[in-house]
Scaffold this motif. Structure first.
Motif, PDB file in Angstrom:
ATOM      1  N   GLY A 152      36.283  30.582  42.751  1.00 38.20           N
ATOM      2  CA  GLY A 152      35.703  29.474  42.004  1.00 38.20           C
ATOM      3  C   GLY A 152      35.253  28.297  42.840  1.00 38.20           C
ATOM      4  O   GLY A 152      34.378  27.540  42.436  1.00 38.20           O
ATOM      5  N   THR A 153      35.837  28.120  44.031  1.00 39.01           N
ATOM      6  CA  THR A 153      35.469  27.008  44.908  1.00 39.01           C
ATOM      7  C   THR A 153      35.295  27.535  46.330  1.00 39.01           C
ATOM      8  O   THR A 153      35.708  28.653  46.656  1.00 39.01           O
ATOM      9  N   ARG A 154      34.702  26.696  47.189  1.00 44.17           N
ATOM     10  CA  ARG A 154      34.488  27.117  48.566  1.00 44.17           C
ATOM     11  C   ARG A 154      35.816  27.310  49.298  1.00 44.17           C
ATOM     12  O   ARG A 154      35.969  28.247  50.088  1.00 44.17           O
ATOM     13  N   ASP A 155      36.770  26.454  49.048  1.00 38.44           N
ATOM     14  CA  ASP A 155      38.066  26.597  49.709  1.00 38.44           C
ATOM     15  C   ASP A 155      38.743  27.907  49.313  1.00 38.44           C
ATOM     16  O   ASP A 155      39.316  28.610  50.151  1.00 38.44           O
ATOM     17  N   ILE A 156      38.673  28.248  48.022  1.00 36.24           N
ATOM     18  CA  ILE A 156      39.249  29.526  47.576  1.00 36.24           C
ATOM     19  C   ILE A 156      38.504  30.691  48.221  1.00 36.24           C
ATOM     20  O   ILE A 156      39.106  31.676  48.661  1.00 36.24           O
ATOM     21  N   TYR A 157      37.190  30.572  48.280  1.00 35.87           N
ATOM     22  CA  TYR A 157      36.375  31.619  48.895  1.00 35.87           C
ATOM     23  C   TYR A 157      36.796  31.894  50.337  1.00 35.87           C
ATOM     24  O   TYR A 157      36.906  33.048  50.767  1.00 35.87           O
ATOM     25  N   LEU A 158      37.050  30.830  51.095  1.00 37.17           N
ATOM     26  CA  LEU A 158      37.433  30.984  52.492  1.00 37.17           C
ATOM     27  C   LEU A 158      38.855  31.509  52.651  1.00 37.17           C
ATOM     28  O   LEU A 158      39.159  32.228  53.609  1.00 37.17           O
ATOM     29  N   GLN A 159      39.725  31.181  51.714  1.00 37.89           N
ATOM     30  CA  GLN A 159      41.123  31.591  51.800  1.00 37.89           C
ATOM     31  C   GLN A 159      41.383  32.962  51.177  1.00 37.89           C
ATOM     32  O   GLN A 159      42.337  33.641  51.552  1.00 37.89           O
ATOM     33  N   ARG A 160      40.529  33.373  50.231  1.00 34.93           N
ATOM     34  CA  ARG A 160      40.742  34.630  49.501  1.00 34.93           C
ATOM     35  C   ARG A 160      39.476  35.492  49.551  1.00 34.93           C
ATOM     36  O   ARG A 160      38.691  35.535  48.597  1.00 34.93           O
ATOM     37  N   PRO A 161      39.242  36.177  50.668  1.00 36.31           N
ATOM     38  CA  PRO A 161      38.055  37.029  50.762  1.00 36.31           C
ATOM     39  C   PRO A 161      37.957  38.062  49.652  1.00 36.31           C
ATOM     40  O   PRO A 161      36.851  38.434  49.235  1.00 36.31           O
ATOM     41  N   ASP A 162      39.102  38.533  49.146  1.00 34.57           N
ATOM     42  CA  ASP A 162      39.093  39.548  48.094  1.00 34.57           C
ATOM     43  C   ASP A 162      38.397  39.052  46.832  1.00 34.57           C
ATOM     44  O   ASP A 162      37.692  39.814  46.153  1.00 34.57           O
ATOM     45  N   LEU A 163      38.561  37.769  46.504  1.00 35.91           N
ATOM     46  CA  LEU A 163      37.949  37.235  45.287  1.00 35.91           C
ATOM     47  C   LEU A 163      36.432  37.118  45.433  1.00 35.91           C
ATOM     48  O   LEU A 163      35.706  37.199  44.437  1.00 35.91           O
ATOM     49  N   GLY A 164      35.960  36.959  46.662  1.00 35.57           N
ATOM     50  CA  GLY A 164      34.524  36.913  46.888  1.00 35.57           C
ATOM     51  C   GLY A 164      33.848  38.264  46.764  1.00 35.57           C
ATOM     52  O   GLY A 164      32.616  38.348  46.738  1.00 35.57           O
ATOM     53  N   ARG A 165      34.648  39.322  46.651  1.00 38.42           N
ATOM     54  CA  ARG A 165      34.098  40.676  46.522  1.00 38.42           C
ATOM     55  C   ARG A 165      33.975  41.121  45.068  1.00 38.42           C
ATOM     56  O   ARG A 165      33.482  42.224  44.798  1.00 38.42           O
ATOM     57  N   MET A 166      34.435  40.280  44.131  1.00 34.63           N
ATOM     58  CA  MET A 166      34.454  40.659  42.718  1.00 34.63           C
ATOM     59  C   MET A 166      33.699  39.645  41.867  1.00 34.63           C
ATOM     60  O   MET A 166      33.771  38.438  42.115  1.00 34.63           O
ATOM     61  N   LEU A 167      33.014  40.121  40.849  1.00 35.68           N
ATOM     62  CA  LEU A 167      32.316  39.249  39.919  1.00 35.68           C
ATOM     63  C   LEU A 167      33.298  38.618  38.941  1.00 35.68           C
ATOM     64  O   LEU A 167      34.280  39.254  38.545  1.00 35.68           O
ATOM     65  N   ASP A 168      33.024  37.364  38.548  1.00 36.96           N
ATOM     66  CA  ASP A 168      33.858  36.802  37.487  1.00 36.96           C
ATOM     67  C   ASP A 168      33.465  37.429  36.147  1.00 36.96           C
ATOM     68  O   ASP A 168      32.438  38.113  36.024  1.00 36.96           O
ATOM     69  N   ALA A 169      34.298  37.227  35.136  1.00 34.04           N
ATOM     70  CA  ALA A 169      34.132  37.935  33.862  1.00 34.04           C
ATOM     71  C   ALA A 169      32.797  37.619  33.196  1.00 34.04           C
ATOM     72  O   ALA A 169      32.126  38.511  32.656  1.00 34.04           O
ATOM     73  N   SER A 170      32.386  36.358  33.231  1.00 36.92           N
ATOM     74  CA  SER A 170      31.128  35.986  32.570  1.00 36.92           C
ATOM     75  C   SER A 170      29.937  36.617  33.277  1.00 36.92           C
ATOM     76  O   SER A 170      28.935  36.974  32.627  1.00 36.92           O
ATOM     77  N   SER A 171      30.022  36.794  34.582  1.00 35.12           N
ATOM     78  CA  SER A 171      28.924  37.425  35.318  1.00 35.12           C
ATOM     79  C   SER A 171      28.829  38.911  35.007  1.00 35.12           C
ATOM     80  O   SER A 171      27.727  39.460  34.895  1.00 35.12           O
ATOM     81  N   VAL A 172      29.969  39.571  34.870  1.00 32.67           N
ATOM     82  CA  VAL A 172      29.962  40.987  34.474  1.00 32.67           C
ATOM     83  C   VAL A 172      29.292  41.138  33.116  1.00 32.67           C
ATOM     84  O   VAL A 172      28.417  42.003  32.922  1.00 32.67           O
ATOM     85  N   GLU A 173      29.666  40.293  32.171  1.00 31.18           N
ATOM     86  CA  GLU A 173      29.079  40.350  30.835  1.00 31.18           C
ATOM     87  C   GLU A 173      27.577  40.066  30.889  1.00 31.18           C
ATOM     88  O   GLU A 173      26.784  40.718  30.203  1.00 31.18           O
ATOM     89  N   GLN A 174      27.192  39.104  31.711  1.00 37.03           N
ATOM     90  CA  GLN A 174      25.778  38.748  31.854  1.00 37.03           C
ATOM     91  C   GLN A 174      24.958  39.945  32.332  1.00 37.03           C
ATOM     92  O   GLN A 174      23.877  40.229  31.786  1.00 37.03           O
ATOM     93  N   LEU A 175      25.449  40.659  33.346  1.00 39.73           N
ATOM     94  CA  LEU A 175      24.715  41.811  33.868  1.00 39.73           C
ATOM     95  C   LEU A 175      24.744  42.985  32.897  1.00 39.73           C
ATOM     96  O   LEU A 175      23.769  43.738  32.792  1.00 39.73           O
ATOM     97  N   GLN A 176      25.841  43.140  32.174  1.00 35.50           N
ATOM     98  CA  GLN A 176      25.924  44.225  31.196  1.00 35.50           C
ATOM     99  C   GLN A 176      24.903  44.057  30.077  1.00 35.50           C
ATOM    100  O   GLN A 176      24.433  45.045  29.499  1.00 35.50           O
ATOM    101  N   GLN A 177      24.543  42.824  29.774  1.00 31.63           N
ATOM    102  CA  GLN A 177      23.612  42.546  28.685  1.00 31.63           C
ATOM    103  C   GLN A 177      22.155  42.765  29.069  1.00 31.63           C
ATOM    104  O   GLN A 177      21.261  42.632  28.213  1.00 31.63           O
ATOM    105  N   LEU A 178      21.898  43.111  30.320  1.00 29.93           N
ATOM    106  CA  LEU A 178      20.508  43.334  30.727  1.00 29.93           C
ATOM    107  C   LEU A 178      19.908  44.555  30.043  1.00 29.93           C
ATOM    108  O   LEU A 178      18.705  44.609  29.804  1.00 29.93           O
TER     109      LEU A 178
END
Length: 253
Positions: A81-107
């Motif tokens: 969710g933030t740049r600091d989290i991104y730098l500390q948790r590489p695993d979270l940067g590899r996964m879409l958040d829930a709203s983004s998954v739903e957004q792409l599914q609706q295409l």
């Protein structure tokens, strides 16, 4: 009077090599230290690299630039969710958040041959400066080759492997992610391209091909696109990417 006596800087025998690289070589020395000018340039380069890590995507300009290709552009986010989290948790940067998954599914679009993804990575500066020209030329070449294209996906706080999370939703035959690379002291604006055949959750990096240092002072955009197209055509012919696919373009048979 020779130059070293006038300036106090002892010459370096590697000096001629500086014409071929931006790497920090042949700095000279003053006594047991490097010259003040080189010390200050190092600090400036370090500041540029640090700024690049914390830079942000210029999403408005990027979306307009990417939309000029005529393709839809979807802006999504990772679970960092933030740049600091991104730098500390590489695993979270590899996964879409829930709203983004739903957004792409609706295409509700049929799986395409190729999906182009653009992500900030470790240098949004690299994306802001290089992605637009590469994507425009790449889309043109891909369409000329007769491949179909999915909507372009623009990712905030994304890592390379978010390709697989997006692939698990859109199911393209092949995906390309353009991403800001880890800034170096002479290349804070370097962009990489990672190409994955049949992207899906659970893949590892040996399944990808990488083209690195895409920028005007490194691998120019037009040349980078030619290399990407070589990998694309080879990937569809062999039905794979990664360590089993070698970039032999330009080599003698």
């Amino acid at each position: 009077m020779n130059e070293s006596r006038k300036t106090g800087i002892e010459p370096d025998e590697w000096e001629p090599l500086k014409a071929y690289t931006n790497a920090r070589i042949a700095l000279g020395k003053t006594g047991v230290s490097i010259p003040l000018k080189e010390s200050l340039q190092f600090r400036l380069a370090h500041a540029h690299a640090k700024d690049a890590v914390y830079s942000r995507l210029n999403t408005a300009d990027l979306q307009a630039d990417l939309a000029s290709t005529g393709l839809p552009v979807e802006w999504v986010k990772s679970q960092a969710g933030t740049r600091d989290i991104y730098l500390q948790r590489p695993d979270l940067g590899r996964m879409l958040d829930a709203s983004s998954v739903e957004q792409l599914q609706q295409l509700n679009s049929s799986p395409a041959d190729i999906n182009i993804i653009v992500a900030d990575g470790l240098s949004a500066t690299a994306i802001n400066e290089n992605a637009g020209s590469v994507v425009r030329l790449l889309v043109e070449k891909i369409q000329q080759a007769g491949y179909s294209l999915a909507p372009i996906v623009l990712v905030e706080q994304g890592r390379v492997a978010i390709t697989d999370a997006i692939g698990g939703v859109l199911h393209p035959r092949l995906a390309i992610i353009l991403i800001g690379e880890r800034p170096g002291l002479s290349s804070f604006d370097s962009m990489g391209a990672y190409i994955t055949y049949a992207p899906a959750p659970g893949l590892t990096d040996e399944r990808r091909n990488c083209i690195s240092n895409i920028r005007e002072q490194g691998l120019p955009p037009a040349f980078a696109v030619e290399k990407i197209m070589y990998i694309i055509n080879s990937a569809f012919r062999l039905q794979l990417t990664g360590v089993a696919l070698k970039d032999n373009a330009g080599l003698l048979d």
